[in-house]
Design an enzyme around this catalytic site. Structure first.
Site, PDB file in Angstrom:
ATOM      1  N   CYS A 189       0.873  -1.175   0.000  1.00  0.00           N
ATOM      2  CA  CYS A 189       0.000   0.000   0.000  1.00  0.00           C
ATOM      3  C   CYS A 189       0.916   1.232   0.000  1.00  0.00           C
ATOM      4  O   CYS A 189       2.061   1.142  -0.427  1.00  0.00           O
ATOM      5  CB  CYS A 189      -0.999  -0.019   1.153  1.00  0.00           C
ATOM      6  SG  CYS A 189      -0.323   0.225   2.811  1.00  0.00           S
TER       7      CYS A 189
ATOM      8  N   ARG B 133      -3.590  -0.316   5.311  1.00  0.00           N
ATOM      9  CA  ARG B 133      -4.174  -1.400   4.511  1.00  0.00           C
ATOM     10  C   ARG B 133      -3.311  -2.653   4.457  1.00  0.00           C
ATOM     11  O   ARG B 133      -3.798  -3.758   4.732  1.00  0.00           O
ATOM     12  CB  ARG B 133      -4.450  -0.900   3.084  1.00  0.00           C
ATOM     13  CG  ARG B 133      -5.500   0.196   3.033  1.00  0.00           C
ATOM     14  CD  ARG B 133      -5.591   0.831   1.677  1.00  0.00           C
ATOM     15  NE  ARG B 133      -4.422   1.686   1.439  1.00  0.00           N
ATOM     16  CZ  ARG B 133      -4.207   2.377   0.339  1.00  0.00           C
ATOM     17  NH1 ARG B 133      -5.065   2.302  -0.667  1.00  0.00           N
ATOM     18  NH2 ARG B 133      -3.147   3.143   0.218  1.00  0.00           N
TER      19      ARG B 133
ATOM     20  N   ASP C 151      -7.536   4.351   0.790  1.00  0.00           N
ATOM     21  CA  ASP C 151      -6.726   4.523   1.990  1.00  0.00           C
ATOM     22  C   ASP C 151      -7.570   5.208   3.068  1.00  0.00           C
ATOM     23  O   ASP C 151      -8.101   6.293   2.851  1.00  0.00           O
ATOM     24  CB  ASP C 151      -5.509   5.387   1.656  1.00  0.00           C
ATOM     25  CG  ASP C 151      -4.464   5.415   2.748  1.00  0.00           C
ATOM     26  OD1 ASP C 151      -4.742   4.950   3.873  1.00  0.00           O
ATOM     27  OD2 ASP C 151      -3.351   5.904   2.474  1.00  0.00           O
TER      28      ASP C 151
END
Length: 147
Positions: free
Chosen positions: A9, A15, A119
């Site tokens: 990520c 994440r 995100d």
């Protein structure tokens, strides 16, 4: 057959630590790690997982308490058979960093019809709850495909 999977990520604190923990539980025989495309730039090197990521994992019987964020590098990309990313932008970042890795880089959400997984940084815990459910679905589908 994939033996080593890298989850990517941006900051490696929201994440990818969750997805890494989920995949480790689902595929314990594989090596699964995570990294971020902007860890160094964001001054997050060795940072723990985001408090909400850690909380949501704890609530779901996963432990990411010793997670340390790390920067994605060409060497790291080279060491994995499959790189799962959260967005199309991450695919491009991996390809720029390690052109030979483009062919082994895929969206983690592809089997559940999601191109990008947003995100949740700077958002309320409910966004992390939604993220967890999305990553749970995505990782379970990947585990079935890889088994």
């Amino acid at each position: 057959m994939f033996k080593r999977i890298l989850v990517v990520c941006t900051g490696n604190i929201c994440r990818s630590p969750i997805a890494e923990a989920l995949l480790k539980k689902l595929l314990p025989e594989l090596v699964i790690e995570s990294a971020g495309t902007a860890v160094t730039k964001s001054n997050l090197t060795d940072a723990p997982a985001h408090p909400y990521s850690e909380q949501i994992c704890t609530e779901n019987h996963l432990d990411i308490s010793d997670h340390n964020a790390r920067q994605l590098s060409p060497e790291l990309c080279d060491g994995f058979d499959l790189i799962l990313v959260m967005s199309h932008e991450h695919i491009e970042e991996v390809a720029l960093l390690s052109p030979g890795s483009r062919g082994k880089t895929m969206l983690i959400g592809q089997w559940i019809g999601l191109g990008d997984i947003e995100d949740p940084i700077l958002k309320p815990k409910t966004s992390f709850d939604t993220l967890y459910q999305t990553l749970f679905r995505a990782t379970n589908t990947w585990a079935k495909k890889l088994s």
